[in-house]
Design a protein around this motif. Structure first.
Motif, short mmCIF file in Angstrom:
data_model
loop_
_atom_site.label_atom_id
_atom_site.label_comp_id
_atom_site.label_asym_id
_atom_site.label_seq_id
_atom_site.Cartn_x
_atom_site.Cartn_y
_atom_site.Cartn_z
N SER A 31 3.16 30.79 20.71
CA SER A 31 1.90 31.48 21.06
C SER A 31 1.42 30.64 22.43
O SER A 31 1.81 29.61 22.65
N PHE A 32 0.57 31.50 23.19
CA PHE A 32 0.02 31.02 24.42
C PHE A 32 -1.21 30.14 24.00
O PHE A 32 -1.69 29.40 24.80
N ASN A 33 -1.72 30.13 22.61
CA ASN A 33 -2.81 29.43 22.30
C ASN A 33 -2.58 28.02 22.27
O ASN A 33 -1.60 27.75 21.41
N ARG A 34 -3.32 27.26 22.81
CA ARG A 34 -3.11 25.80 22.88
C ARG A 34 -4.29 25.12 22.36
O ARG A 34 -5.34 25.17 23.11
N ASP A 35 -4.23 24.62 21.30
CA ASP A 35 -5.71 24.09 20.60
C ASP A 35 -6.24 22.72 21.50
O ASP A 35 -7.52 22.70 21.21
N ASN A 36 -5.45 22.34 22.34
CA ASN A 36 -6.05 21.04 23.15
C ASN A 36 -6.69 21.65 24.41
O ASN A 36 -7.36 20.86 25.21
N LEU A 37 -6.81 22.82 24.70
CA LEU A 37 -7.51 23.48 25.91
C LEU A 37 -8.95 24.14 25.57
O LEU A 37 -8.91 24.89 24.71
N TYR A 38 -9.94 23.47 26.38
CA TYR A 38 -11.24 24.19 26.00
C TYR A 38 -11.49 25.33 27.29
O TYR A 38 -11.45 24.85 28.48
N VAL A 131 -2.97 16.27 33.35
CA VAL A 131 -4.09 16.85 33.87
C VAL A 131 -5.11 17.24 33.05
O VAL A 131 -4.95 17.97 31.97
N ARG A 132 -6.21 16.56 33.23
CA ARG A 132 -7.55 16.77 32.26
C ARG A 132 -8.32 18.06 32.73
O ARG A 132 -8.91 18.62 31.57
N ARG A 155 -1.05 19.06 29.04
CA ARG A 155 0.42 19.07 28.54
C ARG A 155 0.80 17.86 27.83
O ARG A 155 1.92 17.83 27.27
N ASP A 156 0.18 16.82 27.95
CA ASP A 156 0.42 15.77 26.91
C ASP A 156 -0.33 15.65 25.53
O ASP A 156 -0.27 14.89 24.81
N GLY A 157 -1.06 16.99 25.38
CA GLY A 157 -1.45 17.21 24.05
C GLY A 157 -3.04 16.77 23.81
O GLY A 157 -3.56 17.00 23.09
N LYS A 158 -3.35 16.14 24.82
CA LYS A 158 -4.82 15.65 24.81
C LYS A 158 -5.85 16.82 25.14
O LYS A 158 -5.39 17.52 26.03
N TYR A 159 -6.95 16.76 24.82
CA TYR A 159 -7.86 17.47 25.19
C TYR A 159 -8.23 17.86 26.38
O TYR A 159 -8.38 16.83 27.32
N SER A 160 -8.41 19.00 27.03
CA SER A 160 -8.35 19.32 28.62
C SER A 160 -9.49 20.42 28.67
O SER A 160 -9.19 21.27 28.00
N TYR A 161 -10.17 20.47 29.90
CA TYR A 161 -10.78 21.68 30.10
C TYR A 161 -10.37 22.70 31.20
O TYR A 161 -9.69 22.15 32.25
N CYS A 162 -10.54 23.89 31.01
CA CYS A 162 -10.34 25.08 32.00
C CYS A 162 -11.52 25.85 32.09
O CYS A 162 -12.06 26.49 31.20
#
Length: 179
Positions: A31-38, A131-132, A155-162
């Protein structure tokens, strides 16, 4: 033979299979859905640049990010404006000398530059896990581009903002570019 791609649509996938001469390949997808991206959309007005600077200083101090723009000139102008806000940033686009592009990319990957302000010329083959944030100062050209560009965050799985800064004038500019 193994072929890897992050965002190829079905047409491109079939083209890869054909060009590599693969018969009955095993295809793995997720899936393109990544839970760590806001994801957030913010109306773009004259406060957009100061708001970006505030976000970078307050939410992402000493963390790296990418800001995408439509054109070479908008990258250069935005870099100048953010540098005046004491943001460690540089622009990156296809109109630059290759050695300059390599130097900017290396500085960014080594955390000497906090933010890289780029056109779509930046990103292919970039593997920087921390990249945060990925901001779009202008609306992306396609949904595929948007997914690919925002996918460089976290990409490290940590929460990040778009965060996309949206304006109707950017959409009109994009329409003119397409025509």
């Amino acid at each position: 033979v193994i072929a890897l791609t992050a965002t190829a649509n079905e047409f491109v996938q079939n083209d890869i299979i054909k060009n590599l001469g693969l018969s009955n390949p095993t295809t793995l997808r997720q899936s393109f859905n990544r839970d760590n991206l806001y994801y957030q959309i913010i109306p773009k007005d004259k406060t957009a640049v100061p708001l970006m600077a505030k976000f970078i200083k307050e939410l992402f101090p000493n963390q790296t990010g990418i800001i995408y723009c439509h054109s070479k000139s908008s990258c250069e102008k935005l870099a100048t404006l953010l540098q005046k806000e004491n943001i460690r940033c540089q622009f990156y686009h296809a109109g630059m000398d290759q050695n300059d592009r390599i130097n900017v990319q290396r500085q960014w990957q080594n955390n000497q530059i906090q933010v890289i302000i780029a056109t779509i010329a930046f990103g292919m083959g970039i593997d920087k896990a921390d990249v945060r944030f990925v901001f779009h100062y202008t609306v992306p050209r396609t949904l595929e581009n948007y997914y690919q560009e925002t996918g460089r965050a976290g990409r490290d799985g940590k929460y990040s903002y778009c965060i996309t800064f949206y304006s109707l004038s950017d959409v009109r500019t994009l329409q003119k570019m397409i025509q």
